[in-house]
Design a protein around this motif. Structure first.
Motif, mmCIF file in Angstrom:
data_model
loop_
_atom_site.group_PDB
_atom_site.id
_atom_site.type_symbol
_atom_site.label_atom_id
_atom_site.label_comp_id
_atom_site.label_asym_id
_atom_site.label_seq_id
_atom_site.Cartn_x
_atom_site.Cartn_y
_atom_site.Cartn_z
ATOM 1 N N THR A 54 95.783 -36.427 -72.839
ATOM 2 C CA THR A 54 96.332 -35.545 -73.870
ATOM 3 C C THR A 54 97.682 -34.923 -73.549
ATOM 4 O OG1 THR A 54 95.316 -33.498 -73.049
ATOM 5 C CG2 THR A 54 93.953 -34.912 -74.440
ATOM 6 N N VAL A 55 98.123 -34.991 -72.300
ATOM 7 C CA VAL A 55 99.352 -34.282 -71.922
ATOM 8 C C VAL A 55 100.494 -35.234 -71.589
ATOM 9 C CG1 VAL A 55 100.385 -32.640 -70.311
ATOM 10 C CG2 VAL A 55 98.017 -32.303 -71.084
ATOM 11 N N MET A 56 100.231 -36.217 -70.735
ATOM 12 C CA MET A 56 101.297 -37.117 -70.294
ATOM 13 C C MET A 56 101.834 -37.940 -71.467
ATOM 14 S SD MET A 56 101.656 -36.412 -67.156
ATOM 15 C CE MET A 56 102.710 -37.758 -66.618
ATOM 16 N N PRO A 57 103.162 -38.060 -71.585
ATOM 17 C CA PRO A 57 103.736 -38.863 -72.675
ATOM 18 C C PRO A 57 103.301 -40.319 -72.568
ATOM 19 C CG PRO A 57 105.416 -37.493 -71.634
ATOM 20 C CD PRO A 57 104.202 -37.428 -70.753
ATOM 21 N N ARG A 58 102.972 -40.885 -73.712
ATOM 22 C CA ARG A 58 102.647 -42.316 -73.761
ATOM 23 C C ARG A 58 103.556 -42.969 -74.802
ATOM 24 N NH1 ARG A 58 96.428 -43.148 -74.430
ATOM 25 N NH2 ARG A 58 96.220 -40.957 -75.039
ATOM 26 N N GLN A 59 102.986 -43.486 -75.871
ATOM 27 C CA GLN A 59 103.774 -44.237 -76.848
ATOM 28 C C GLN A 59 104.222 -43.391 -78.040
ATOM 29 O OE1 GLN A 59 104.562 -47.435 -76.077
ATOM 30 N NE2 GLN A 59 103.425 -47.067 -74.188
ATOM 31 N N LEU A 60 103.444 -42.405 -78.407
ATOM 32 C CA LEU A 60 103.763 -41.592 -79.576
ATOM 33 C C LEU A 60 104.714 -40.464 -79.207
ATOM 34 C CD1 LEU A 60 100.233 -41.251 -81.251
ATOM 35 C CD2 LEU A 60 101.957 -43.039 -81.564
ATOM 36 N N SER A 61 105.569 -40.094 -80.148
ATOM 37 C CA SER A 61 106.437 -38.940 -79.945
ATOM 38 C C SER A 61 105.587 -37.671 -79.972
ATOM 39 C CB SER A 61 107.489 -38.876 -81.049
ATOM 40 O OG SER A 61 106.884 -38.486 -82.279
ATOM 41 N N PRO A 62 106.120 -36.548 -79.480
ATOM 42 C CA PRO A 62 105.334 -35.307 -79.528
ATOM 43 C C PRO A 62 104.844 -34.957 -80.932
ATOM 44 C CG PRO A 62 107.183 -35.033 -78.046
ATOM 45 C CD PRO A 62 107.365 -36.371 -78.706
ATOM 46 N N LEU A 63 105.689 -35.121 -81.945
ATOM 47 C CA LEU A 63 105.255 -34.802 -83.304
ATOM 48 C C LEU A 63 104.205 -35.793 -83.789
ATOM 49 C CD1 LEU A 63 105.386 -33.129 -85.858
ATOM 50 C CD2 LEU A 63 107.346 -34.516 -86.600
ATOM 51 N N GLU A 64 104.402 -37.072 -83.527
ATOM 52 C CA GLU A 64 103.406 -38.067 -83.931
ATOM 53 C C GLU A 64 102.055 -37.771 -83.289
ATOM 54 O OE1 GLU A 64 106.021 -42.125 -84.652
ATOM 55 O OE2 GLU A 64 105.486 -41.553 -82.603
ATOM 56 N N ARG A 65 102.087 -37.450 -82.011
ATOM 57 C CA ARG A 65 100.844 -37.155 -81.292
ATOM 58 C C ARG A 65 100.115 -35.971 -81.921
ATOM 59 N NH1 ARG A 65 102.011 -36.051 -75.277
ATOM 60 N NH2 ARG A 65 102.880 -34.131 -76.133
ATOM 61 N N GLU A 66 100.849 -34.923 -82.233
ATOM 62 C CA GLU A 66 100.200 -33.736 -82.788
ATOM 63 C C GLU A 66 99.784 -33.933 -84.242
ATOM 64 O OE1 GLU A 66 99.092 -31.563 -80.825
ATOM 65 O OE2 GLU A 66 100.186 -32.467 -79.146
ATOM 66 N N CYS A 67 100.444 -34.844 -84.947
ATOM 67 C CA CYS A 67 99.977 -35.196 -86.294
ATOM 68 C C CYS A 67 98.609 -35.869 -86.211
ATOM 69 C CB CYS A 67 100.980 -36.119 -86.979
ATOM 70 S SG CYS A 67 102.471 -35.291 -87.595
ATOM 71 N N VAL A 68 98.462 -36.782 -85.266
ATOM 72 C CA VAL A 68 97.162 -37.423 -85.072
ATOM 73 C C VAL A 68 96.117 -36.379 -84.700
ATOM 74 C CG1 VAL A 68 95.855 -39.074 -83.674
ATOM 75 C CG2 VAL A 68 98.171 -39.648 -84.440
ATOM 76 N N TRP A 69 96.486 -35.474 -83.801
ATOM 77 C CA TRP A 69 95.543 -34.449 -83.366
ATOM 78 C C TRP A 69 95.138 -33.532 -84.516
ATOM 79 C CZ3 TRP A 69 92.162 -33.738 -79.809
ATOM 80 C CH2 TRP A 69 92.304 -34.340 -78.560
ATOM 81 N N LEU A 70 96.082 -33.152 -85.363
ATOM 82 C CA LEU A 70 95.739 -32.256 -86.465
ATOM 83 C C LEU A 70 94.724 -32.924 -87.393
ATOM 84 C CD1 LEU A 70 98.278 -30.038 -88.392
ATOM 85 C CD2 LEU A 70 96.235 -30.942 -89.469
ATOM 86 N N CYS A 71 94.979 -34.181 -87.731
ATOM 87 C CA CYS A 71 94.037 -34.925 -88.571
ATOM 88 C C CYS A 71 92.672 -35.022 -87.899
ATOM 89 C CB CYS A 71 94.588 -36.327 -88.820
ATOM 90 S SG CYS A 71 95.002 -36.694 -90.530
ATOM 91 N N LEU A 72 92.679 -35.311 -86.614
ATOM 92 C CA LEU A 72 91.438 -35.479 -85.871
ATOM 93 C C LEU A 72 90.651 -34.174 -85.789
ATOM 94 C CD1 LEU A 72 89.539 -37.130 -84.115
ATOM 95 C CD2 LEU A 72 91.121 -36.835 -82.204
ATOM 96 N N LEU A 73 91.337 -33.072 -85.586
ATOM 97 C CA LEU A 73 90.657 -31.779 -85.521
ATOM 98 C C LEU A 73 89.960 -31.452 -86.836
ATOM 99 C CD1 LEU A 73 93.326 -29.656 -83.608
ATOM 100 C CD2 LEU A 73 91.159 -30.513 -82.699
#
Length: 260
Positions: A54-73
């Motif tokens: 959840t912390v280390m950068p992978r393929q998604l940008s910070p905003l993309e990652r948190e968009c996925v997280w918001l939907c998932l939550l």
């Protein structure tokens, strides 16, 4: 004490460890105390897993990652994940984007509904095409979100719901857009935290079946996974590995998936 076991911390060591963790993260959830006190090796491994997932950068940008997280939550009804809302804002997330993401998460069951209606009422509704109906729904709700980001977020949602219909539909849509498979893995892997590894296993089973049946064409790297023999669950009755993990998602979705 067994030589292979780690010494449990003293109260002073435990307090120092938890204080350091709280200072680093800005908050401390209750389970950290239990793990640090009673299973320190597991706690270290847990923290490493959390960082990598959840912390280390992978393929998604910070905003993309948190968009996925918001939907998932929203899909997982995880109200406790407020730090992801802070990260969403810090990455540039707006009220408009949040509204689109919440709407998409809420609409996810429609994918199953279209498949259900097509399977059972094709004679009465011959013009209903589940794939195009779902595409229209997503297009109407995603707002300014990029199509691939909307579909990555919805993949996480459908996996969190346990919808094999929805997972398959999203993976097919992502492959149709030629989304990098590592981005798909990242979005999908986030479900491990709120929903557990078994939900991730089930979603990967759907993905693997799509590759095996030829519904999608993987890259050479992912084709190596597709062609790996012996994938499946252990069957205690036969003592052998069997393909698949039971097959049906919520409301008989495996049957509906096969029908469309």
């Amino acid at each position: 004490m067994d030589a292979a076991m780690t010494e449990l911390p003293t109260p002073e060591e435990l307090r120092a460890r938890l204080e350091a963790l709280a200072a680093r993260r800005g908050f401390l959830l209750p389970h950290h105390g239990a793990l640090a006190a009673g299973a320190p090796d597991l706690h270290v491994a847990y923290l490493a897993m959390y960082e990598a997932l959840t912390v280390m950068p992978r393929q998604l940008s910070p905003l993309e990652r948190e968009c996925v997280w918001l939907c998932l939550l929203v899909a997982a009804e995880e109200a406790i994940g407020t730090h992801h809302l802070e990260l969403f804002r810090a990455a540039g997330g707006t009220d408009s984007i949040a509204q689109s993401l919440i709407a998409l998460a809420g609409a996810a069951p429609a994918c199953d509904a279209f498949a259900f209606a097509h399977r059972h009422w094709e004679g009465q509704l011959p013009a209903l095409d589940p794939a195009s109906a779902w595409a229209s729904t997503v297009a109407a709700l995603r707002g300014a979100l990029a199509p691939d980001l909307a579909d990555l977020a919805l993949l996480a949602v459908q996996a969190a719901r346990g919808s094999r219909v929805g997972i398959a539909r999203q993976i097919e849509r992502l492959y149709a857009q030629k989304v990098d498979e590592a981005r798909i893995v990242e979005a999908l892997s986030y479900i491990i935290w709120p929903k557990g590894v078994n939900a991730f296993v089930e979603a990967c089973d759907v993905w693997h079946r799509l590759m095996v049946t030829g519904a999608i064409t993987p890259s050479a790297r992912f084709a190596a996974w597709r062609d790996m023999p012996g994938l499946g669950a252990f069957d205690p009755a036969s003592g052998r590995v069997v393909s698949g993990f039971g097959g049906e998602g919520n409301d008989g979705s495996a049957r509906d998936r096969a029908a469309d």
